[in-house]
Enzyme design. Structure first.
Site, PDB file in Angstrom:
ATOM      1  N   LYS A 148      -3.074  -3.820 -13.662  1.00 17.22           N
ATOM      2  CA  LYS A 148      -1.760  -4.098 -14.243  1.00 17.22           C
ATOM      3  C   LYS A 148      -0.838  -4.571 -13.129  1.00 17.22           C
ATOM      4  CE  LYS A 148      -1.418  -1.074 -18.252  1.00 17.22           C
ATOM      5  NZ  LYS A 148      -0.680   0.061 -18.835  1.00 17.22           N
ATOM      6  N   LYS A 192      -9.401   6.999 -13.379  1.00 16.59           N
ATOM      7  CA  LYS A 192      -8.755   5.763 -13.832  1.00 16.59           C
ATOM      8  C   LYS A 192      -9.797   4.673 -14.084  1.00 16.59           C
ATOM      9  CE  LYS A 192      -4.921   2.694 -13.581  1.00 16.59           C
ATOM     10  NZ  LYS A 192      -3.596   2.385 -13.120  1.00 16.59           N
ATOM     11  N   ARG A 229      -6.585   3.425 -23.002  1.00 20.82           N
ATOM     12  CA  ARG A 229      -5.858   3.323 -21.716  1.00 20.82           C
ATOM     13  C   ARG A 229      -4.442   3.885 -21.828  1.00 20.82           C
ATOM     14  NH1 ARG A 229      -5.871  -1.487 -17.167  1.00 20.82           N
ATOM     15  NH2 ARG A 229      -4.284  -0.539 -15.855  1.00 20.82           N
ATOM     16  N   HIS A 248       9.747   6.292 -17.932  1.00 24.24           N
ATOM     17  CA  HIS A 248      10.206   4.907 -17.775  1.00 24.24           C
ATOM     18  C   HIS A 248      11.634   4.742 -18.288  1.00 24.24           C
ATOM     19  CE1 HIS A 248       6.050   2.715 -17.467  1.00 24.24           C
ATOM     20  NE2 HIS A 248       6.460   3.181 -16.318  1.00 24.24           N
ATOM     21  N   ASN A 302      -0.513   6.792 -19.695  1.00 26.32           N
ATOM     22  CA  ASN A 302       0.951   6.794 -19.764  1.00 26.32           C
ATOM     23  C   ASN A 302       1.508   8.150 -20.185  1.00 26.32           C
ATOM     24  OD1 ASN A 302       1.375   4.035 -19.066  1.00 26.32           O
ATOM     25  ND2 ASN A 302       0.430   3.550 -21.028  1.00 26.32           N
ATOM     26  N   GLU A 347      -5.747  -2.151 -22.583  1.00 23.23           N
ATOM     27  CA  GLU A 347      -4.947  -1.155 -23.303  1.00 23.23           C
ATOM     28  C   GLU A 347      -4.826  -1.434 -24.804  1.00 23.23           C
ATOM     29  OE1 GLU A 347      -1.704   0.449 -21.008  1.00 23.23           O
ATOM     30  OE2 GLU A 347      -0.771   1.175 -22.843  1.00 23.23           O
ATOM     31  N   HIS A 371       9.615   6.671  -9.211  1.00 18.85           N
ATOM     32  CA  HIS A 371       8.769   6.639 -10.409  1.00 18.85           C
ATOM     33  C   HIS A 371       8.097   7.999 -10.650  1.00 18.85           C
ATOM     34  CE1 HIS A 371       6.014   5.062 -13.412  1.00 18.85           C
ATOM     35  NE2 HIS A 371       5.000   5.549 -12.716  1.00 18.85           N
ATOM     36  N   ARG A 424      -2.163 -20.793 -11.000  1.00 17.10           N
ATOM     37  CA  ARG A 424      -2.882 -20.201 -12.154  1.00 17.10           C
ATOM     38  C   ARG A 424      -3.858 -19.091 -11.751  1.00 17.10           C
ATOM     39  NH1 ARG A 424      -3.101 -25.663 -13.783  1.00 17.10           N
ATOM     40  NH2 ARG A 424      -1.452 -26.074 -15.275  1.00 17.10           N
ATOM     41  N   GLU A 442       1.368  11.710 -10.235  1.00 11.72           N
ATOM     42  CA  GLU A 442       0.311  10.951 -10.930  1.00 11.72           C
ATOM     43  C   GLU A 442      -1.029  11.694 -10.831  1.00 11.72           C
ATOM     44  OE1 GLU A 442       0.832   8.410 -12.866  1.00 11.72           O
ATOM     45  OE2 GLU A 442       2.440   7.149 -12.060  1.00 11.72           O
ATOM     46  N   HIS A 474       5.063   8.975 -19.451  1.00  7.73           N
ATOM     47  CA  HIS A 474       5.718   7.741 -18.984  1.00  7.73           C
ATOM     48  C   HIS A 474       6.755   7.202 -19.962  1.00  7.73           C
ATOM     49  CE1 HIS A 474       2.752   7.902 -15.889  1.00  7.73           C
ATOM     50  NE2 HIS A 474       2.995   6.693 -15.420  1.00  7.73           N
TER      51      HIS A 474
HETATM   52  P1  NAD Z   1       7.147   1.873  -3.391  1.00  4.32           P
HETATM   53  O1  NAD Z   1       6.205   0.768  -3.374  1.00  4.32           O
HETATM   54  O2  NAD Z   1       8.589   1.571  -3.609  1.00  4.32           O
HETATM   55  O3  NAD Z   1       6.982   2.690  -2.043  1.00  4.32           O
HETATM   56  C1  NAD Z   1       7.837   3.771  -1.816  1.00  4.32           C
HETATM   57  C2  NAD Z   1       8.592   3.663  -0.479  1.00  4.32           C
HETATM   58  O4  NAD Z   1       7.712   4.057   0.555  1.00  4.32           O
HETATM   59  C3  NAD Z   1       9.053   2.262  -0.144  1.00  4.32           C
HETATM   60  O5  NAD Z   1      10.298   2.354   0.485  1.00  4.32           O
HETATM   61  C4  NAD Z   1       7.999   1.779   0.848  1.00  4.32           C
HETATM   62  O6  NAD Z   1       8.532   0.839   1.732  1.00  4.32           O
HETATM   63  C5  NAD Z   1       7.661   3.055   1.550  1.00  4.32           C
HETATM   64  N1  NAD Z   1       6.289   3.121   2.077  1.00  4.32           N
HETATM   65  C6  NAD Z   1       5.165   2.681   1.471  1.00  4.32           C
HETATM   66  N2  NAD Z   1       4.099   3.037   2.186  1.00  4.32           N
HETATM   67  C7  NAD Z   1       4.561   3.700   3.281  1.00  4.32           C
HETATM   68  C8  NAD Z   1       3.926   4.327   4.366  1.00  4.32           C
HETATM   69  N3  NAD Z   1       2.602   4.393   4.471  1.00  4.32           N
HETATM   70  N4  NAD Z   1       4.714   4.888   5.315  1.00  4.32           N
HETATM   71  C9  NAD Z   1       6.071   4.870   5.194  1.00  4.32           C
HETATM   72  N5  NAD Z   1       6.712   4.321   4.155  1.00  4.32           N
HETATM   73  C10 NAD Z   1       5.964   3.742   3.210  1.00  4.32           C
HETATM   74  O7  NAD Z   1       6.794   2.958  -4.523  1.00  4.32           O
HETATM   75  P2  NAD Z   1       5.434   3.549  -5.098  1.00  4.32           P
HETATM   76  O8  NAD Z   1       5.773   4.918  -5.516  1.00  4.32           O
HETATM   77  O9  NAD Z   1       4.289   3.328  -4.191  1.00  4.32           O
HETATM   78  O10 NAD Z   1       5.184   2.652  -6.396  1.00  4.32           O
HETATM   79  C11 NAD Z   1       6.069   2.684  -7.470  1.00  4.32           C
HETATM   80  C12 NAD Z   1       5.826   1.459  -8.311  1.00  4.32           C
HETATM   81  O11 NAD Z   1       4.499   1.453  -8.812  1.00  4.32           O
HETATM   82  C13 NAD Z   1       6.741   1.395  -9.528  1.00  4.32           C
HETATM   83  O12 NAD Z   1       7.275   0.106  -9.627  1.00  4.32           O
HETATM   84  C14 NAD Z   1       5.815   1.672 -10.694  1.00  4.32           C
HETATM   85  O13 NAD Z   1       6.245   1.063 -11.885  1.00  4.32           O
HETATM   86  C15 NAD Z   1       4.540   1.087 -10.179  1.00  4.32           C
HETATM   87  N6  NAD Z   1       3.332   1.588 -10.839  1.00  4.32           N
HETATM   88  C16 NAD Z   1       2.435   0.693 -11.296  1.00  4.32           C
HETATM   89  C17 NAD Z   1       1.272   1.108 -11.889  1.00  4.32           C
HETATM   90  C18 NAD Z   1       0.241   0.100 -12.324  1.00  4.32           C
HETATM   91  O14 NAD Z   1      -0.720   0.468 -13.003  1.00  4.32           O
HETATM   92  N7  NAD Z   1       0.361  -1.133 -11.928  1.00  4.32           N
HETATM   93  C19 NAD Z   1       1.020   2.474 -12.038  1.00  4.32           C
HETATM   94  C20 NAD Z   1       1.961   3.382 -11.553  1.00  4.32           C
HETATM   95  C21 NAD Z   1       3.128   2.930 -10.950  1.00  4.32           C
HETATM   96  N1  GLY Z   2      -0.510   3.281 -14.918  1.00  2.00           N
HETATM   97  C1  GLY Z   2      -0.880   2.957 -16.258  1.00  2.00           C
HETATM   98  C2  GLY Z   2      -2.054   2.048 -16.352  1.00  2.00           C
HETATM   99  O1  GLY Z   2      -2.567   1.572 -15.372  1.00  2.00           O
HETATM  100  O2  GLY Z   2      -2.476   1.769 -17.432  1.00  2.00           O
END
Ligand code: NAD
Ligand code: GLY
Length: 359
Positions: free
Chosen positions: A143, A227, A241, A252, A245, A237, A265, A121, A185, A248
């Site tokens: 998130k 942010k 917030r 998305h 997006n 949100e 992404h 939990r 971003e 997005h």
């Molecule tokens: P990711 O986590 O897939 O990382 C991208 C690639 O880079 C992966 O293959 C990873 O292994 C590699 N990598 C990571 N750090 C590295 C480093 N320092 N050196 C070498 N390789 C490295 O992708 P991302 O772009 O970081 O994140 C995308 C995700 O984030 C999506 O799922 C998206 O929906 C999510 N997201 C979430 C929010 C939120 O508010 N929670 C906001 C934006 C995006």
């Molecule tokens: N990346 C969108 C949010 O955090 O609300």
């Protein structure tokens, strides 16, 4: 080191930004008086690069860490991965007082955060984002979640970390394609809130692509400040917030119809933001010169700005947009720009206008 605060009452936390921070992970966790057992969740690319340093730092600070490695990539953000991680946490007797450290990009952060939110939990968690995208966006604001086949991030929670540690040195090993995707971003923050940041990006993009340390520290800190300011006002949100997006809704949907395989992404939301700026011109009167500046900046960052969709794909895109979490009473709501640095949210856009923007 720069520190940005996310002020959320008893769930407040700091984002620490700078070079050489990973070896200080253990000490930072000790300061927060986190429980002694912990699980470092990482992926098979980041683990071999950084897990040793993270684990050593935690051990030196008196913690008993174990490591969980998951495959790299978007498909890891699934309930199936969560299930296998639960089993490992249980096997290693992770307790209510234990914590999870998510070491990696947004995939590990979103999935690891949801693991922390749901196991027993909810146990504490720390974000150590290693991609630019994760440092400026996904690790901040709470998130967390995973994807379903039907769409992105459809299962999740709002669950704030206790600490975000952005070691800018980790960006040195990041593939250039991922760096560019992260810039999408950062450009977004310029469009939604900060015309000065947008101009700075126009001016300093070549240096940023060469990992200029001072420039990177500035854009990561500024993005996190923006942010944090938005999340402070609207953590769950209910309104404002939504502006995070920008671009997005289409982005998305593009990720969904391509089954998360074709676009990163950041690449998908680059196309989405350029389309949103054209829609902004048609609906809110954003000037053509600003639309051109937006498109030019994404293009200079090496990001795609357009997509070609045949009629059946266009239909799939619209169907995917209807599954977006921001849909209200069956209507897709858009965030649109009035000018660079100022946006409005919750706007209905006719289907024909969206189609024109995508052509
Ligand atoms: P990711 O986590 O897939 O990382 C991208 C690639 O880079 C992966 O293959 C990873 O292994 C590699 N990598 C990571 N750090 C590295 C480093 N320092 N050196 C070498 N390789 C490295 O992708 P991302 O772009 O970081 O994140 C995308 C995700 O984030 C999506 O799922 C998206 O929906 C999510 N997201 C979430 C929010 C939120 O508010 N929670 C906001 C934006 C995006
Ligand atoms: N990346 C969108 C949010 O955090 O609300």
């Amino acid at each position: 080191m720069r520190t940005v605060k996310v002020p959320l009452g008893d769930r407040s936390y700091s984002i620490k930004i700078g070079g050489g921070l990973l070896p200080r992970l253990g000490n930072e966790c000790r300061r927060l008086k986190l429980g002694s057992r912990c699980a470092v969740v990482t992926d098979r690319t980041v683990g071999p690069l950084y897990a040793r340093t993270a684990l050593a730092s935690l051990r030196q600070a008196g913690f008993a860490p174990m490591e969980i490695r998951v495959p790299a990539g978007e498909t890891t953000k699934s309930l199936r991965t969560i299930h296998t991680c639960y089993d490992q946490l249980a096997r290693h007797r992770i307790e209510r007082s234990s914590f999870i450290t998510a070491l990696g990009g947004g995939v590990v952060g979103d999935m690891g955060g949801f693991l922390a939110a749901s196991y027993l939990r909810g146990i504490d968690f720390v974000q150590v984002p290693t991609t630019l995208l994760a440092q400026v966006d996904s690790s901040v604001g709470g998130k967390v979640g995973v994807n379903l086949k039907a769409g992105k991030n459809l299962v999740g929670a709002f669950y704030q970390p206790r600490l975000v540690l952005c070691d800018l040195d980790s960006l040195k090993t990041l593939p250039k394609r991922e760096l560019r995707a992260g810039l999408a971003e950062v450009i977004k923050y310029g469009i939604i809130d900060d015309a000065t940041l947008f101009r700075r990006l126009e001016r300093t993009l070549p240096e940023l692509l060469q990992l200029d340390a001072v420039g990177l520290a500035h854009i990561v800190a500024r993005s996190c400040q923006i942010k944090a300011k938005i999340v402070e006002q609207d953590e769950r949100e209910d309104g404002l917030r939504a502006i995070l997006n920008y671009g997005h809704t289409i982005g998305h949907a593009l990720e969904t119809i391509s089954r998360y395989g074709k676009y990163l992404h950041g690449e998908a939301i680059s196309i989405g933001q350029v389309a949103a700026s054209r829609i902004s011109r048609d609906v809110l009167g954003l000037g053509q010169a600003e639309v051109d500046r937006i498109e030019a900046l994404f293009a200079r960052a090496g990001l795609r700005t357009t997509v070609r969709l045949a009629t059946p794909q266009m239909a799939k895109l619209f169907a995917a947009m209807k599954l977006d979490k921001k849909v209200s009473r069956g209507k897709v709501k858009f965030v649109l720009a009035k000018k660079i640095g100022q946006v409005e949210f919750g706007i209905d856009v006719p289907r024909a206008t969206i189609k024109t923007a995508l052509k």
